[in-house]
Each structure stands twice: as structure tokens, then as C-alpha cells.
Design a protein around this motif. Structure first.
Motif, PDB file in Angstrom:
ATOM      1  N   LEU A 361       0.829  -1.200   0.000  1.00 19.61           N
ATOM      2  CA  LEU A 361       0.000   0.000   0.000  1.00 19.61           C
ATOM      3  C   LEU A 361       0.869   1.259   0.000  1.00 19.61           C
ATOM      4  CD1 LEU A 361      -2.499  -1.137   2.787  1.00 19.61           C
ATOM      5  CD2 LEU A 361      -2.945  -1.141   0.322  1.00 19.61           C
ATOM      6  N   TRP A 362       0.276   2.337  -0.442  1.00 20.71           N
ATOM      7  CA  TRP A 362       0.895   3.637  -0.255  1.00 20.71           C
ATOM      8  C   TRP A 362      -0.171   4.594   0.267  1.00 20.71           C
ATOM      9  CZ3 TRP A 362       0.853   1.321  -5.150  1.00 20.71           C
ATOM     10  CH2 TRP A 362      -0.113   1.793  -6.047  1.00 20.71           C
ATOM     11  N   GLY A 363       0.283   5.619   0.937  1.00 20.14           N
ATOM     12  CA  GLY A 363      -0.651   6.581   1.511  1.00 20.14           C
ATOM     13  C   GLY A 363      -1.319   6.076   2.762  1.00 20.14           C
ATOM     14  N   CYS A 364      -0.781   5.037   3.381  1.00 21.11           N
ATOM     15  CA  CYS A 364      -1.349   4.532   4.643  1.00 21.11           C
ATOM     16  C   CYS A 364      -0.733   5.366   5.768  1.00 21.11           C
ATOM     17  CB  CYS A 364      -0.998   3.062   4.822  1.00 21.11           C
ATOM     18  SG  CYS A 364      -2.068   2.165   5.987  1.00 21.11           S
ATOM     19  N   PRO A 365      -1.537   6.142   6.498  1.00 20.73           N
ATOM     20  CA  PRO A 365      -0.991   7.070   7.502  1.00 20.73           C
ATOM     21  C   PRO A 365      -0.117   6.355   8.533  1.00 20.73           C
ATOM     22  CG  PRO A 365      -3.331   7.460   7.168  1.00 20.73           C
ATOM     23  CD  PRO A 365      -3.003   6.198   6.442  1.00 20.73           C
ATOM     24  N   PRO A 366       1.149   6.721   8.617  1.00 20.31           N
ATOM     25  CA  PRO A 366       2.057   6.043   9.554  1.00 20.31           C
ATOM     26  C   PRO A 366       1.641   6.218  11.009  1.00 20.31           C
ATOM     27  CG  PRO A 366       3.096   8.002   8.620  1.00 20.31           C
ATOM     28  CD  PRO A 366       1.834   7.791   7.861  1.00 20.31           C
ATOM     29  N   SER A 367       0.813   7.222  11.285  1.00 21.55           N
ATOM     30  CA  SER A 367       0.368   7.453  12.664  1.00 21.55           C
ATOM     31  C   SER A 367      -0.752   6.506  13.079  1.00 21.55           C
ATOM     32  CB  SER A 367      -0.115   8.899  12.815  1.00 21.55           C
ATOM     33  OG  SER A 367      -1.195   9.162  11.918  1.00 21.55           O
ATOM     34  N   SER A 368      -1.305   5.774  12.122  1.00 23.59           N
ATOM     35  CA  SER A 368      -2.426   4.880  12.417  1.00 23.59           C
ATOM     36  C   SER A 368      -1.929   3.476  12.756  1.00 23.59           C
ATOM     37  CB  SER A 368      -3.378   4.809  11.222  1.00 23.59           C
ATOM     38  OG  SER A 368      -4.360   3.819  11.431  1.00 23.59           O
ATOM     39  N   GLN A 369      -2.507   2.897  13.800  1.00 28.76           N
ATOM     40  CA  GLN A 369      -2.165   1.529  14.174  1.00 28.76           C
ATOM     41  C   GLN A 369      -2.531   0.541  13.066  1.00 28.76           C
ATOM     42  OE1 GLN A 369      -0.615   0.314  17.013  1.00 28.76           O
ATOM     43  NE2 GLN A 369      -0.199   2.455  17.494  1.00 28.76           N
ATOM     44  N   LEU A 370      -3.503   0.905  12.240  1.00 26.25           N
ATOM     45  CA  LEU A 370      -3.899   0.023  11.147  1.00 26.25           C
ATOM     46  C   LEU A 370      -2.783  -0.178  10.132  1.00 26.25           C
ATOM     47  CD1 LEU A 370      -7.548   1.210  10.374  1.00 26.25           C
ATOM     48  CD2 LEU A 370      -6.866  -1.037  11.239  1.00 26.25           C
ATOM     49  N   CYS A 371      -1.855   0.769  10.062  1.00 27.52           N
ATOM     50  CA  CYS A 371      -0.807   0.719   9.045  1.00 27.52           C
ATOM     51  C   CYS A 371       0.450  -0.005   9.519  1.00 27.52           C
ATOM     52  CB  CYS A 371      -0.454   2.131   8.593  1.00 27.52           C
ATOM     53  SG  CYS A 371      -1.851   2.960   7.791  1.00 27.52           S
ATOM     54  N   LEU A 372       0.386  -0.602  10.686  1.00 25.12           N
ATOM     55  CA  LEU A 372       1.513  -1.373  11.209  1.00 25.12           C
ATOM     56  C   LEU A 372       1.306  -2.853  10.950  1.00 25.12           C
ATOM     57  CD1 LEU A 372       2.004   0.455  14.621  1.00 25.12           C
ATOM     58  CD2 LEU A 372       3.300   0.797  12.502  1.00 25.12           C
ATOM     59  N   PRO A 373       2.384  -3.618  10.679  1.00 26.22           N
ATOM     60  CA  PRO A 373       3.775  -3.184  10.523  1.00 26.22           C
ATOM     61  C   PRO A 373       4.000  -2.463   9.195  1.00 26.22           C
ATOM     62  CG  PRO A 373       3.588  -5.506  10.032  1.00 26.22           C
ATOM     63  CD  PRO A 373       2.242  -5.066  10.513  1.00 26.22           C
ATOM     64  N   ASN A 374       5.233  -2.100   8.927  1.00 28.39           N
ATOM     65  CA  ASN A 374       5.561  -1.361   7.717  1.00 28.39           C
ATOM     66  C   ASN A 374       5.232  -2.168   6.463  1.00 28.39           C
ATOM     67  OD1 ASN A 374       6.551   0.797   9.218  1.00 28.39           O
ATOM     68  ND2 ASN A 374       8.627  -0.061   9.282  1.00 28.39           N
ATOM     69  N   GLN A 375       5.042  -1.449   5.360  1.00 28.49           N
ATOM     70  CA  GLN A 375       4.745  -2.098   4.084  1.00 28.49           C
ATOM     71  C   GLN A 375       5.971  -2.841   3.545  1.00 28.49           C
ATOM     72  OE1 GLN A 375       1.470  -1.936   2.856  1.00 28.49           O
ATOM     73  NE2 GLN A 375       1.183  -1.052   4.892  1.00 28.49           N
ATOM     74  N   LYS A 376       5.723  -3.749   2.635  1.00 25.58           N
ATOM     75  CA  LYS A 376       6.800  -4.518   2.026  1.00 25.58           C
ATOM     76  C   LYS A 376       7.733  -3.595   1.234  1.00 25.58           C
ATOM     77  CE  LYS A 376       4.579  -9.057   1.334  1.00 25.58           C
ATOM     78  NZ  LYS A 376       3.397  -8.910   2.197  1.00 25.58           N
ATOM     79  N   PRO A 377       8.990  -3.986   1.083  1.00 22.32           N
ATOM     80  CA  PRO A 377       9.896  -3.210   0.225  1.00 22.32           C
ATOM     81  C   PRO A 377       9.369  -3.182  -1.211  1.00 22.32           C
ATOM     82  CG  PRO A 377      11.135  -4.748   1.602  1.00 22.32           C
ATOM     83  CD  PRO A 377       9.690  -5.095   1.761  1.00 22.32           C
ATOM     84  N   SER A 378       9.594  -2.097  -1.898  1.00 19.43           N
ATOM     85  CA  SER A 378       9.088  -1.939  -3.266  1.00 19.43           C
ATOM     86  C   SER A 378       9.623  -3.009  -4.201  1.00 19.43           C
ATOM     87  CB  SER A 378       9.451  -0.552  -3.806  1.00 19.43           C
ATOM     88  OG  SER A 378      10.866  -0.368  -3.796  1.00 19.43           O
ATOM     89  N   SER A 379      10.818  -3.520  -3.921  1.00 20.49           N
ATOM     90  CA  SER A 379      11.393  -4.555  -4.782  1.00 20.49           C
ATOM     91  C   SER A 379      10.560  -5.835  -4.728  1.00 20.49           C
ATOM     92  CB  SER A 379      12.837  -4.845  -4.358  1.00 20.49           C
ATOM     93  OG  SER A 379      12.883  -5.262  -2.986  1.00 20.49           O
ATOM     94  N   ILE A 380      10.075  -6.175  -3.577  1.00 24.08           N
ATOM     95  CA  ILE A 380       9.239  -7.370  -3.439  1.00 24.08           C
ATOM     96  C   ILE A 380       7.895  -7.152  -4.123  1.00 24.08           C
ATOM     97  CG2 ILE A 380       7.996  -8.817  -1.768  1.00 24.08           C
ATOM     98  CD1 ILE A 380      10.289  -8.479   0.152  1.00 24.08           C
ATOM     99  N   CYS A 381       7.344  -5.968  -3.969  1.00 23.48           N
ATOM    100  CA  CYS A 381       6.063  -5.655  -4.605  1.00 23.48           C
ATOM    101  C   CYS A 381       6.180  -5.684  -6.124  1.00 23.48           C
ATOM    102  CB  CYS A 381       5.557  -4.294  -4.128  1.00 23.48           C
ATOM    103  SG  CYS A 381       5.159  -4.254  -2.363  1.00 23.48           S
ATOM    104  N   LYS A 382       7.281  -5.123  -6.659  1.00 24.28           N
ATOM    105  CA  LYS A 382       7.480  -5.141  -8.095  1.00 24.28           C
ATOM    106  C   LYS A 382       7.609  -6.567  -8.616  1.00 24.28           C
ATOM    107  CE  LYS A 382       9.725  -0.613  -8.482  1.00 24.28           C
ATOM    108  NZ  LYS A 382      10.976   0.105  -8.815  1.00 24.28           N
ATOM    109  N   GLN A 383       8.310  -7.379  -7.869  1.00 22.55           N
ATOM    110  CA  GLN A 383       8.495  -8.768  -8.273  1.00 22.55           C
ATOM    111  C   GLN A 383       7.166  -9.519  -8.256  1.00 22.55           C
ATOM    112  OE1 GLN A 383      11.214 -10.904  -5.752  1.00 22.55           O
ATOM    113  NE2 GLN A 383      11.226 -12.733  -7.031  1.00 22.55           N
TER     114      GLN A 383
END
Length: 391
Positions: A361-383
Motif C-alpha cells: 500500500l501507499w498513503g497509509c498514515p504512519p500514525s495509524s495503528q492500522l498501518c503497522l507493521p511497515n509495508q513490504k519493500p518496493s522490490s518485493i512488490c514489483k516482483q
């Protein structure tokens, strides 16, 4: 004269009380077949596992009758008798660590309606003769060390309402004739070593728990034919495969479903007719489900908890999820979801808990508990998308 009269009265009173006591005791005698079954039951338990303060320690057949009353010293607990004090109707042992086998002679207790040996160390097979207890309504052998297969003859217990054999070491297949157990309402065989597929279920079942086994193959509609009263299905931690078809969530009374930690690869969701459904909670986490997030879950009016975490879902989080007022818990973490989550999840009211983390995802507010843990690295998403994922 007065002294002689007083002594005579005392003698008469004592004789009368003894006569009444002996008469009451005679009428309180337990059936000999029940006594022999109880003796065999106690004899099959290791004496070293019977604490001096336990129920079984008070079972002294030489000193008292099991159904005689009052029970001040002997047979103080663990047993219940019929109103006429002739037959045993209930055995409920205290969970103190009794260790032993289950004697086949229990079959002589033909008026028994409750057998509860939970949380002890009984081992060995469950004797097939238990099927002779035709009046049994509740059988609880939970948290012991029973092994071997579940006797197919257990299907003869037509009056059985609750069967709990969870947390043992039972193996083999489920009896194919379980659907003949028309009285069964609650079945818990969780945390054993059962394998194979699920046979046709008893028609009046309310709760089914088979988690923590080795059940395999897809869920078959024929297994659930006639399951019009089934409310709770707990099949997590097995090896179920294939696609979960739409008929499953349209079972007329279904409320709670847990199929997490299996190997399901797909899920089909149909909209319930006229929006009629009692479905409240669904957990499909930790499977191998592919495709888009199943948007039709939003059409279930009472759904409050949904977990699809750690699957292989792609695409965006459906806007319908963000509009669903009944939803309180939503776990979508550990997938390959893309785009921006619906803004309604971040309105500041904190209505929904859960996680959208570990996605793409992108645009997931980092201040929100819903957005934890961090998103996958872009390299994995591209693959995962064969290049840059599209919004």
C-alpha cells in the motif's frame, strides 16, 4: 420401676432407629452390575495417581454402598445416582491427574447419562463397548492421553448431545456414520491426530470444532448437507486445500467460522439472499488464498470481524469494507494489496481495529495503528506484480 421403664424406652428407640437405618440402607443398594463396573473402573487406575484427598480415594466398596446416603466419609464425590438410589447416572471425576486405562466394563452402567474424566492422564484406546451406554448424553474425555482410532460404534449413541474428546492423541479417520447421531449438538475433537476428510455431519449439530488435526482435502458440500442449525465451525490448523465455495457461507445458521492455518487457495463469496445472514466472524488467515480481496463479505449485515491476513491477495482494499458500519476488526496484513486504503478507516473515530501492514500500500498514515507493521519493500512488490504495481 421408673428406671426399668426408662431403659426399656431407650432400648426400643435404639432398636427402631437401627431398623429404620437398615431398612433405608437395604433400599439404597446400588445394582450389582453397576458396583462391579465401578470396581473395575477404579482398579484400572494406578493407585499412585490417586491422591488421598481425591474423589476416588473415598470410593471404599468394603465400607459403604456407592448410592447409600448420607455420604459423609465414603463416595463423597464423583458419582450421582438415580432418584431410587439403585443406578449410577453420572461419573464426573476431579481433575487431579488420575492415570490409567478405561475399562470396557463401563458398558454395564447402562443408565449413565454423563461421563466426564477431563483433565487427567487416562491413556490407551477408548473401548468400543462404550457404545452400550445408550442413555449417555454427555461424554467428556478432554485433555487426557487417549490414543488409537475413534470407535465407529460411537455412532450408536443416539441420545448423545455433547462429545468432547479434544486434546488427546486419537488418530485415524472420523467415523462415516456420525450423521446418524441425531441428538449431537456439540462436537469437539480438536488437537488430536485425525486425518482424512470430514464425513457427513450430524443434522442437529450447533458447534463443530476439529482444529489442530491433519484433516485434508477440500471442504465438501455433502459433508454439510442438512446442517441447518450449525452456528460455529472451527477447522483451523489442519491441511485443508482447494477453494472454499460460496455455499459454505450461505449455511442458514452460520455465525462464526475459523479456517485459518490451512492450505486453502481460493474463496468464493456470494451475496446472501435478501441480506439475510447471521455471520458475525470469519478467520481465513494464514492460507494460500489468491485473487482480489473478496468484496462480497461486505454484504453480510452482521459481520464484525474479518481476517484475511497472510494470504496472497492482490489489488485494492475494497471501498465497501470502509463503508461497513458493523465491521469492528479487519486484518488484511501480510498480502500484496496495493493502492491507498479507504479514507473512512482513518476518520479519527477508531471504529475499526486490525492491520493493513506488510502489504504494498501507499498513503497509509504512519500514525495509524492500522498501518503497522511497515509495508513490504518496493522490490518485493514489483516482483510480485511482474514490474511496478499499478494503482
Amino acid at each position: 420401676m421408673g428406671t426399668f421403664f426408662s431403659i426399656s424406652v431407650v432400648v426400643v428407640v435404639v432398636f427402631f432407629l437401627c431398623f429404620v437405618h437398615s431398612t433405608d440402607y437395604a433400599h439404597a443398594l446400588t445394582a450389582p452390575s453397576d458396583i462391579s463396573a465401578l470396581k473395575a473402573f477404579k482398579a484400572s487406575i494406578k493407585p499412585s495417581s490417586i491422591p488421598s484427598w481425591s474423589c476416588l480415594a473415598s470410593w471404599d466398596f468394603a465400607a459403604a454402598d456407592p448410592c447409600a446416603s448420607p455420604r459423609r466419609i465414603h463416595f463423597t464425590c464423583g458419582l450421582t445416582c438415580s432418584p431410587d438410589s439403585t443406578r449410577l447416572t453420572q461419573i464426573t471425576l476431579d481433575p487431579v491427574g488420575y492415570s490409567g486405562t478405561l475399562t470396557p466394563l463401563l458398558s454395564q452402567l447402562t443408565q449413565l447419562h454423563t461421563l466426564d474424566l477431563a483433565d487427567n492422564y487416562f491413556y490407551g484406546p477408548i473401548p468400543s463397548s462404550i457404545s452400550s451406554l445408550l442413555n449417555l448424553q454427555s461424554l467428556t474425555l478432554r485433555s487426557n492421553n487417549f490414543s488409537g482410532s475413534l470407535p465407529s460404534s460411537i455412532a450408536n449413541l443416539k441420545l448423545l448431545q455433547a462429545l468432547d474428546l479434544s486434546r488427546n492423541s486419537l488418530s485415524g479417520f472420523l467415523p462415516g456414520a456420525m450423521d446418524s447421531m441425531s441428538g449431537l449438538r456439540r462436537l469437539d475433537l480438536s488437537f488430536n491426530r485425525l486425518e482424512g476428510s470430514i464425513p457427513r455431519l450430524p443434522p442437529n449439530l450447533l458447534e463443530l470444532a476439529l482444529k489442530g488435526n491433519s484433516l485434508s482435502g477440500p471442504l465438501s458440500k455433502s459433508s454439510f448437507d442438512g446442517s441447518t442449525q450449525l452456528e460455529v465451525v472451527e477447522l483451523s490448523e489442519n491441511s485443508l486445500t482447494g477453494t472454499l465455495r460460496s455455499w459454505f457461507f450461505l449455511l442458514p445458521s452460520i455465525q462464526q467460522v475459523n479456517l485459518s492455518n490451512n492450505s486453502l487457495t481460493g474463496v468464493e463469496i456470494s451475496t446472501p439472499a435478501a441480506g439475510q445472514s447471521d455471520l458475525v466472524a470469519v478467520d481465513l488467515g494464514f492460507n494460500k488464498i489468491q485473487g482480489y480481496a473478496p468484496v462480497n463479505f461486505a454484504a453480510y449485515p452482521l459481520l464484525s470481524s474479518l481476517s484475511l491476513r497472510y494470504n496472497r491477495l492482490r489489488g485494492k482494499i475494497p471501498l465497501e469494507f470502509g463503508k461497513k458500519k458493523s465491521l469492528r476488526r479487519l486484518y488484511l496484513d501480510g498480502n500484496f494489496l496495493i493502492g491507498q486504503p479507504p479514507a473512512t478507516f482513518f476518520g479519527g473515530q477508531g471504529q475499526v481495529s486490525g492491520s493493513f501492514g506488510d502489504n504494498c500500500l501507499w498513503g497509509c498514515p504512519p500514525s495509524s495503528q492500522l498501518c503497522l507493521p511497515n509495508q513490504k519493500p518496493s522490490s518485493i512488490c514489483k516482483q510480485a506484480y511482474g514490474g511496478k504495481p499499478k494503482s
